[in-house]
Design an enzyme around this catalytic site. Sequence first.
Site, mmCIF file in Angstrom:
data_model
loop_
_atom_site.group_PDB
_atom_site.id
_atom_site.type_symbol
_atom_site.label_atom_id
_atom_site.label_comp_id
_atom_site.label_asym_id
_atom_site.label_seq_id
_atom_site.Cartn_x
_atom_site.Cartn_y
_atom_site.Cartn_z
ATOM 1 C CG ASN A 229 50.728 153.393 21.782
ATOM 2 O OD1 ASN A 229 51.451 152.938 22.651
ATOM 3 N ND2 ASN A 229 49.503 153.805 22.018
ATOM 4 C CD GLU A 230 53.651 156.281 13.197
ATOM 5 O OE1 GLU A 230 52.806 157.181 13.323
ATOM 6 O OE2 GLU A 230 54.070 155.856 12.106
ATOM 7 N NE ARG A 231 54.868 161.730 15.994
ATOM 8 C CZ ARG A 231 53.857 162.557 15.886
ATOM 9 N NH1 ARG A 231 53.303 163.062 16.949
ATOM 10 N NH2 ARG A 231 53.401 162.896 14.710
#
Lengths: 393, 357
Positions: A229-231
């Site tokens: 989800n960060e990327r």
Amino acid sequence: MSDAGELRDRTREFLAANPPGRTERLDFLRARFDAGLAWVHYPEGLGGLGAPRSLQAVVDAELEAAGAPDNDPRRIGIGLGMAAPTILQYGTEEQRRRLLRPLWTGEEVWCQLFSEPGAGSDLAALGTRAVREGDDWVVDGQKVWTSSAHLARWAILIARTDPGVPKHQGITYFVCDMTDPGVEVRPLRQITGEAEFNEVFLTGVRIPDSRRLGAVGEGWRVAQTTLNNERVAIGGMRLPREGGMIGPVASTWRERPELRTHDLHQRLLKLWVEAEVARFTGERLRQQLAAGQPGPEGAGMKLSFARLNQEISGLEVELRGEEGLLYDEWTMRRPELVDFTGRDAGYRYLRAKGNSIEGGTSEVLLNIVAERVLGLPAEPRTDKDVAWKDLAR
Amino acid sequence: MTDLLYSEEEEALRAAVRDLLTDHCAAAGVVARAESAAPHDLGLWKSLAQSMGLAGLLIPETLGGQGATHREAAVVLEELGRAVAPVPYLTSAVVATEALLDCGDEELLEKLATGRTIGVLAVGLHLGPGAAVPVVRLEDGTLHGELTGVADAAAADVLLVPADDGGLYAVAADAVTRTPRISLDLTRPLATVTLDGAPGRRLGEFGPAVRRALRAAAGLLASEQLGLADWSLTETVRYLKERKQFNRPVGGFQALKHRLAQLWLEVVNLRAAARAAADALATGEDTDITVAVAQAYAAPVAVRAAEEALQLHGGIGMTWEHPVHLYLKRAKAGSLAYGTAGAHREALAELVDLRAP
């Protein structure tokens, strides 16, 4: 609830019952969450309606037109982008009910306790220990690169619960209360002069087992949800032409003809073209996602974004000539928000150096592209079948 | 904003063209043909242009064409680039066709739409949309002079010739002398065209027609370059998974993995830029800037892709037998075609107001 018209009506009814001009910001945000209009793709009762994610735009447009306050997503990005999807996927019903509402309204800020001085690219080698004592886990170790730690109420934390098994298997995922005794946050000053990040020292911190996310030893798998989800969050913004780092340098070029040289002109045009092409690539990626055809292209966006930010901001320092020798302010401070394109050219140049390190170094991302997208052979691994305690360090 | 994806119809078109090229445009055949007396594959052209009706993609249905857009033509060019196909598609079905569309010459458009007539704009391949165009003399109603660097002239049935009265003339190919030049790109050969009292039919003003034709050429060449770069990457990745040295696949060495990942990133970017240019040509929105951006980006990526393919293939990449040289030659020649990257950046300096010192 999968129909745009129905959702629009529901949003209008909500706005009629909670007129933004006459409702306190926090009351409005809580009511919005309770009405299922916070993130419509979340389940009912948890701020959503179980609707397709793409319909959020319908709600946002209505709220924006009505001048409704937002939850200041830039301030609570780690909570929204990383903690929330992980809690949704792995949390117990009790954890979801307790944590998601104040996370979304911004009443409780979140930070991430993942990286360590000895575990950067090789995150799975982390050494912070969590030892079971009755109903609690006692945590000792040091975390680093923690933005918002000084503002945070909660942290997502990964720690080693079994040093006797290979490194990926002995990790467990927790929610850590940042106000607990034993949690010490120290600012970590960066090359820009300010301290956007922190070091966090954990000494005998007691975390109840009820704040574990996922099974014991399953922490690495849980962390993948967070990191994926960060990327998605990085490089996912839609920009107008000249919307990124190229904007300020193009403006300077237009406004300050006395600074122009032929060499800089050639380099500027080249970077302008590359920035525009990167914008097309980002737009194409979004169109693929909207059409339900997610491609592997996302893996490349952060690589392009890092290199371009660095080259463009470097050019801008040179373009400024004598002024390029100056810097606006070295005084140590702790900003609440990270702004890649803020402040002056010197700051942008220095801050952009972090873009190829944070959220996965460019070198690791190139490995990921080579192996997962192009299918080239993986790096030789000598660490996969060795107990964590026996690894070289 | 611009639609940067491929529609289902476009994917179907791609599949059909790729099938044809797989069966009839194998690399070994292209290498062998390159040195023959007939460098153009007119059999393949017949299948593409006549049987599949692709010569008329940009021509309205009322004139016997397909009434499609630059988006579809771009998909065809991607596949032709992937196969370094020696057919005059870009020169006839795009460049000459665009010039004729600007002049509104229905007679020739109907002929080009059938694919049985090949048209070529008699303008040097190296000239971009804003360049000054060499002309021939109009004397006593006939045309006189020499035009150099004309791509695919050898395959043409009709040449579109700019003359010193400002007119664009249709001239039958057998009324001129076409002298083949030994060309860097064996699959898109150049010729000198000499007119010695050739009769011509005036089609219209050459200025706007040539500008329009060269802009479409520059924009859609990016799609051909995308196909070429994509082949170079895909083929190199395939080979490096297979090729073993030091008791392991060469593709497992990190130095090479990073080079290929970097190239992949550039090909991904090129795809977005090429789609943006094709879409801008089709819709007429923001066309000058988008085409210049695409061509300023595309050519260097295609050249690098072919150069990387050669280097990473090692010795075999240096042989005449292996097709990588055809891709390198097409890529390098393509970097001069319809304006260099530098010329397109210079155009952008004006278009987006980032002016020279």
